[in-house]
Design a protein around this motif. Sequence first.
Motif, mmCIF file in Angstrom:
data_model
loop_
_atom_site.group_PDB
_atom_site.id
_atom_site.type_symbol
_atom_site.label_atom_id
_atom_site.label_comp_id
_atom_site.label_asym_id
_atom_site.label_seq_id
_atom_site.Cartn_x
_atom_site.Cartn_y
_atom_site.Cartn_z
ATOM 1 N N TYR A 218 -64.939 -53.685 -31.399
ATOM 2 C CA TYR A 218 -63.753 -52.836 -31.437
ATOM 3 C C TYR A 218 -64.066 -51.420 -30.966
ATOM 4 C CZ TYR A 218 -61.195 -56.540 -33.693
ATOM 5 O OH TYR A 218 -60.574 -57.737 -33.941
ATOM 6 N N MET A 244 -62.229 -53.448 -27.932
ATOM 7 C CA MET A 244 -60.947 -53.959 -28.413
ATOM 8 C C MET A 244 -60.169 -52.976 -29.286
ATOM 9 S SD MET A 244 -61.417 -57.961 -29.303
ATOM 10 C CE MET A 244 -60.048 -57.787 -30.432
ATOM 11 N N ASP A 245 -58.872 -53.155 -29.256
ATOM 12 C CA ASP A 245 -57.951 -52.389 -30.084
ATOM 13 C C ASP A 245 -58.084 -52.854 -31.537
ATOM 14 O OD1 ASP A 245 -55.705 -51.423 -31.420
ATOM 15 O OD2 ASP A 245 -54.372 -51.755 -29.706
ATOM 16 N N ALA A 247 -56.158 -52.957 -33.773
ATOM 17 C CA ALA A 247 -54.948 -53.614 -34.286
ATOM 18 C C ALA A 247 -54.948 -55.112 -34.009
ATOM 19 C CB ALA A 247 -53.717 -52.977 -33.652
ATOM 20 N N ASN A 248 -55.866 -55.599 -33.167
ATOM 21 C CA ASN A 248 -55.746 -56.981 -32.683
ATOM 22 C C ASN A 248 -56.712 -57.962 -33.331
ATOM 23 O OD1 ASN A 248 -53.900 -55.821 -31.073
ATOM 24 N ND2 ASN A 248 -54.989 -56.142 -29.147
ATOM 25 N N GLU A 250 -55.766 -61.811 -32.906
ATOM 26 C CA GLU A 250 -55.674 -63.007 -32.045
ATOM 27 C C GLU A 250 -56.566 -62.828 -30.820
ATOM 28 O OE1 GLU A 250 -54.063 -65.479 -33.244
ATOM 29 O OE2 GLU A 250 -53.127 -64.311 -34.852
ATOM 30 N N GLU A 251 -56.570 -61.608 -30.317
ATOM 31 C CA GLU A 251 -57.375 -61.321 -29.132
ATOM 32 C C GLU A 251 -58.864 -61.575 -29.401
ATOM 33 O OE1 GLU A 251 -56.845 -57.288 -27.790
ATOM 34 O OE2 GLU A 251 -58.203 -57.557 -26.088
#
Length: 345
Positions: A218, A244-245, A247-248, A250-251
């Motif tokens: 992240y 990565m964000d 907030a994610n 699923e990603e």
Amino acid sequence: MNYSPGENFGPGEEVPPLPPEYLVRRPRRTRSHPALRRLVRENTLTRDDLILPLFVVEGSNVYQEVSSMQGVYRESLDRLAETAKRAEQLGVPALILFGVPPRDQKDAEGRISWAPDGIVQRALEVVERSAPSLLRIVDLCFCEYTDHGHCGVLTPDGHLDNDATLPNLELQAISLADAGAQVIAPSGMLDGGVAAIRNALDEVGHAEVSILAYAVKYASGFYGPFRDAADSAPAFGDRSTYQMDPANAEEALREARMDIEQGADILMVKPALPYLDILQRLKRTFDVPLAAYQVSGEYAMIKAAGQKGWIDEERVMLESLLSIKRAGANMILTYYAREVAKLLR
Ligand code: PBG
């Protein structure tokens, strides 16, 4: 009678008796004796779980504490032999090496990262010689080696150029494997990075070298102290176009799946404590070994609060690491590896 525990009773009013069926099962029974607690314990932290990160620098007799990470040092290769031996004696199974080259060796591409006499390449030889049973893991990235501090080469307008960086990942991977790295851990979150590295290693005869992919990394504020230690803060912008964000979730599963398909042997989630849900989801979804990185900011918070006397450092250290195990990690990268190994000896 209906028993509703939420009901309020005034002073002097009679509280209805608790129906006996509520006390047939008493979870406290299995917590009542230390030996029984040991027997019902579901997860354990052992020395076998630990990977110790180390920062290596040029020079001699350098052993410089990172100001934001007390107990963590940048050290020159002549000090590294002793450090590696000590970790081996303590029963830590593995090291992960981070190279910190001098500023004047950095360029736009980070070429020093694949030089046969680069800092990590020489560090690998030192570790192999002084502590042969320690597993040698290396972080593969460019942010410590480029003059702009981003994790690869840039486009003319200053963005990370994914596809132009892939051949450089291959060069760095081959150079590190040639120097004796047994596990390569690409941390740049580039698309296709794992496949490029796997392919390159296999082609030159390093099929035995494993890939520990920073699959789910992240864009995190918890890396702050590391960037002091590794001198790797980006000169402009941030890493949110590759990491990565927060907030994610699923990603994270997509990233993990793609890294497995590309040949990753072990997947990493990073940071650890704020992302235990992600670790748990990966554990339930995939059948590959998982690593978690208790990053610099996590370490620094425990350290600082412990020094203030606001928390019991040792207890919180062990509790955080155990939580990371419970969430699904098979191994943990932690700056506390030596302290933990000492305690669990
Ligand atoms: C990148 C890298 C970073 C960390 C490990 N590898 C920093 C970043 O992505 O900015 C962070 C580790 C930590 O905070 O302890 N080479």
